[in-house]
Motif scaffolding. Structure first.
Motif, mmCIF file in Angstrom:
data_model
loop_
_atom_site.group_PDB
_atom_site.id
_atom_site.type_symbol
_atom_site.label_atom_id
_atom_site.label_comp_id
_atom_site.label_asym_id
_atom_site.label_seq_id
_atom_site.Cartn_x
_atom_site.Cartn_y
_atom_site.Cartn_z
ATOM 1 N N ASP A 258 -7.063 -3.877 4.061
ATOM 2 C CA ASP A 258 -8.276 -4.378 3.631
ATOM 3 C C ASP A 258 -8.123 -2.818 3.273
ATOM 4 O O ASP A 258 -9.120 -2.841 2.288
ATOM 5 C CB ASP A 258 -9.188 -3.645 5.194
ATOM 6 N N LYS A 259 -7.820 -0.900 2.847
ATOM 7 C CA LYS A 259 -7.914 -0.474 2.530
ATOM 8 C C LYS A 259 -7.050 -0.094 1.028
ATOM 9 O O LYS A 259 -5.995 -0.604 1.452
ATOM 10 C CB LYS A 259 -7.823 1.312 3.719
ATOM 11 N N PRO A 260 -7.557 0.393 0.467
ATOM 12 C CA PRO A 260 -6.652 0.730 -1.059
ATOM 13 C C PRO A 260 -5.444 1.562 -0.180
ATOM 14 O O PRO A 260 -5.189 2.386 0.629
ATOM 15 C CB PRO A 260 -7.366 1.632 -1.703
ATOM 16 N N PRO A 261 -3.861 0.611 -0.811
ATOM 17 C CA PRO A 261 -3.213 1.276 -0.883
ATOM 18 C C PRO A 261 -2.732 3.041 -1.395
ATOM 19 O O PRO A 261 -3.277 3.141 -2.059
ATOM 20 C CB PRO A 261 -2.075 1.230 -0.842
ATOM 21 N N GLN A 262 -2.035 4.165 -0.540
ATOM 22 C CA GLN A 262 -1.695 4.943 -1.497
ATOM 23 C C GLN A 262 0.172 4.916 -1.205
ATOM 24 O O GLN A 262 1.002 4.475 0.069
ATOM 25 C CB GLN A 262 -1.852 5.842 -0.109
ATOM 26 N N THR A 263 0.170 5.929 -2.203
ATOM 27 C CA THR A 263 1.827 6.044 -2.491
ATOM 28 C C THR A 263 2.311 6.446 -1.754
ATOM 29 O O THR A 263 3.742 5.723 -0.613
ATOM 30 C CB THR A 263 2.522 7.588 -3.581
ATOM 31 N N LYS A 264 2.064 7.686 -0.317
ATOM 32 C CA LYS A 264 3.046 8.353 0.509
ATOM 33 C C LYS A 264 2.678 7.126 2.187
ATOM 34 O O LYS A 264 3.985 7.404 2.895
ATOM 35 C CB LYS A 264 1.786 9.188 1.398
ATOM 36 N N TRP A 265 2.321 5.790 1.794
ATOM 37 C CA TRP A 265 2.964 5.144 2.886
ATOM 38 C C TRP A 265 3.849 4.329 3.010
ATOM 39 O O TRP A 265 3.744 3.994 4.254
ATOM 40 C CB TRP A 265 1.252 3.747 2.455
ATOM 41 N N ALA A 266 4.331 4.312 1.471
ATOM 42 C CA ALA A 266 5.964 3.788 1.880
ATOM 43 C C ALA A 266 6.860 4.804 1.416
ATOM 44 O O ALA A 266 7.719 3.935 1.374
ATOM 45 C CB ALA A 266 5.625 3.088 0.181
ATOM 46 N N THR A 267 6.486 5.978 1.108
ATOM 47 C CA THR A 267 7.783 7.278 1.713
ATOM 48 C C THR A 267 8.901 6.385 1.737
ATOM 49 O O THR A 267 9.254 6.898 3.422
ATOM 50 C CB THR A 267 7.012 8.295 1.297
ATOM 51 N N GLY A 268 9.524 6.463 1.884
ATOM 52 C CA GLY A 268 11.794 6.734 1.929
ATOM 53 C C GLY A 268 11.854 4.876 3.200
ATOM 54 O O GLY A 268 12.153 5.043 4.023
ATOM 55 N N SER A 269 10.521 4.083 1.933
ATOM 56 C CA SER A 269 10.934 2.878 2.728
ATOM 57 C C SER A 269 10.665 1.608 2.136
ATOM 58 O O SER A 269 10.829 1.746 0.725
ATOM 59 C CB SER A 269 9.412 2.594 3.942
ATOM 60 N N ASN A 270 11.199 0.963 2.965
ATOM 61 C CA ASN A 270 10.859 -0.468 2.280
ATOM 62 C C ASN A 270 9.986 -1.585 1.875
ATOM 63 O O ASN A 270 9.934 -2.857 1.524
ATOM 64 C CB ASN A 270 12.732 -1.508 1.920
ATOM 65 N N LEU A 271 8.950 -1.351 2.693
ATOM 66 C CA LEU A 271 7.593 -1.792 2.645
ATOM 67 C C LEU A 271 6.785 -1.713 1.061
ATOM 68 O O LEU A 271 7.357 -0.361 0.607
ATOM 69 C CB LEU A 271 6.967 -0.966 3.240
ATOM 70 N N ALA A 272 6.584 -2.234 0.886
ATOM 71 C CA ALA A 272 5.066 -2.914 0.035
ATOM 72 C C ALA A 272 3.581 -3.172 0.316
ATOM 73 O O ALA A 272 3.591 -3.980 1.746
ATOM 74 C CB ALA A 272 5.685 -3.978 -1.039
ATOM 75 N N PHE A 273 3.236 -2.406 -0.517
ATOM 76 C CA PHE A 273 1.708 -2.606 0.131
ATOM 77 C C PHE A 273 0.603 -2.713 -0.343
ATOM 78 O O PHE A 273 0.860 -2.594 -1.633
ATOM 79 C CB PHE A 273 0.822 -0.470 0.870
ATOM 80 N N VAL A 274 -0.588 -4.326 -0.034
ATOM 81 C CA VAL A 274 -0.837 -4.286 -1.483
ATOM 82 C C VAL A 274 -2.467 -4.623 -0.671
ATOM 83 O O VAL A 274 -2.607 -4.415 0.290
ATOM 84 C CB VAL A 274 -0.529 -6.354 -0.853
ATOM 85 N N SER A 275 -3.252 -4.260 -1.787
ATOM 86 C CA SER A 275 -4.964 -4.789 -1.260
ATOM 87 C C SER A 275 -5.093 -5.652 -2.514
ATOM 88 O O SER A 275 -4.620 -5.146 -3.445
ATOM 89 C CB SER A 275 -5.528 -3.480 -0.490
ATOM 90 N N TYR A 276 -7.357 -5.347 -1.941
ATOM 91 C CA TYR A 276 -8.056 -5.781 -3.121
ATOM 92 C C TYR A 276 -8.772 -6.033 -3.226
ATOM 93 O O TYR A 276 -9.523 -5.812 -2.055
ATOM 94 C CB TYR A 276 -7.749 -7.763 -3.101
ATOM 95 N N ALA A 277 -10.011 -5.748 -3.615
ATOM 96 C CA ALA A 277 -10.677 -5.675 -4.095
ATOM 97 C C ALA A 277 -11.932 -6.688 -5.404
ATOM 98 O O ALA A 277 -11.307 -6.791 -6.222
ATOM 99 C CB ALA A 277 -11.785 -4.188 -4.564
#
Length: 325
Positions: A258-277
């Motif tokens: 629900d929140k705008p993603p931040q680059t730090k959330w994905a650091t060192g991982s294979n995750l992708a974070f997506v969000s919308y407004a």
């Protein structure tokens, strides 16, 4: 199941990240490493923190004619440097090209793993997406498939950490003095990732991406990509989030937030974070995506693709938490 793996271009950032992931992979065994300037060195000379079992592996000069018996080869070479050599690799060796030479090339499958996993399963030749497309297309795919946005009117503003530019050599312009406290736009109107972004938008939507605008920026951080894409569509934020949650319902490596993603959330991982407004009154949708440019944007997605190629669990070796702080 033991899968014999090799890495070409191991001294670069992408190759080094691939080595880090493979070193702790439950099924992959690194038996071959190749490079140019690093040839003749032990892995421990280049990467002092490498696990002891890999420390004495000697980096070879890259030559397809001298490959040992391999199941999978990861190629992390600069765009323009891999096509001729990889054409000489035996056909039964599975290849994931992390570089840009084979994206949307005949005989190679475009490896957008979270969007098209079934297209990758059992294939022999995979072209890994670029780091900007990895962040952009994971964010746009649910909206394009659901027809919530117009494919021909997308403006993409992208930011990347310095490691996205590669290690470079003696003439590199990406040293500390040049990049610290600086924000640099580049590749305007003709960035190398634009064609693959446009072609994938068209495949996902069935429409034209003729109006695509893509502007990348280099920011003074080591890792991370954040994409903000401005689209036309009379939909709501909740409809966009719902479409993404349905689209990625069984995809373990994409997080819809629900929140705008931040680059730090994905650091060192294979995750992708997506969000919308979205604001239907203004015919405006903002799609956001964040990835680690060396993870989902390079080596992480490459390992994910190799897992799919080999019939392994897709998350094998990739289910570790991101680094924080």
């Amino acid at each position: 199941m033991s899968v014999r793996v090799g890495i070409v271009g191991i001294s670069g950032f992408g190759g080094g990240e691939a080595m880090r992931l493979i070193a702790s992979h439950p099924s992959f065994e690194l038996v071959y490493a190749a490079g140019e300037g690093s040839a003749g060195s032990r892995l421990a000379d280049r990467f002092p923190g490498v696990p002891a079992r890999l420390a004495e592996l000697v980096i070879q000069k890259w030559d397809p004619a001298t490959l040992p018996e391999l199941d999978v080869l990861f190629a992390s070479l600069p765009t323009g440097a891999s096509a001729e050599a990889l054409a000489r690799v035996p056909r039964d060796v599975k290849i994931v090209d992390i570089g840009g030479d084979h994206r949307y090339v005949d005989g190679w499958v475009y490896g957008l793993a979270d969007v098209w996993p079934t297209r990758i399963e059992g294939q022999l030749r995979i072209a890994n997406p670029g780091c900007f497309p990895a962040a952009t297309l994971n964010a746009l795919a649910p909206l394009l498939v659901a027809k919530l946005i117009e494919p021909a009117n997308i403006v993409i503003d992208a930011k990347t950490g310095i490691s996205g530019a590669g290690r470079g050599g003696a003439e590199s312009k990406f040293g500390y003095a040049e990049t610290n406290e600086n924000l640099i736009p580049y590749g305007l109107l003709e960035h190398v990732h634009m064609p693959e972004i446009g072609k994938t938008i068209e495949r996902l939507s069935g429409g034209s991406a003729a109006g695509l605008v893509f502007t990348p920026h280099l920011v003074p951080m080591t890792r991370g990509v954040l994409v903000t894409a401005y689209c036309r569509g009379r939909t709501t934020t909740e409809q966009c989030l719902d479409a993404a949650r349905r689209f990625y319902a069984d995809r373990a490596l994409v997080r819809v937030t629900d929140k705008p993603p931040q680059t730090k959330w994905a650091t060192g991982s294979n995750l992708a974070f997506v969000s919308y407004a979205a604001d239907p009154e203004r015919n405006l949708v903002i799609a956001m995506g964040a990835v680690d440019n060396l993870g989902k944007g390079a080596a992480g997605q490459a390992v994910q693709n190799a897992n799919l190629m080999c019939g392994l669990p897709e998350t094998a070796g990739l289910d570790g938490a991101s680094l924080w702080p």
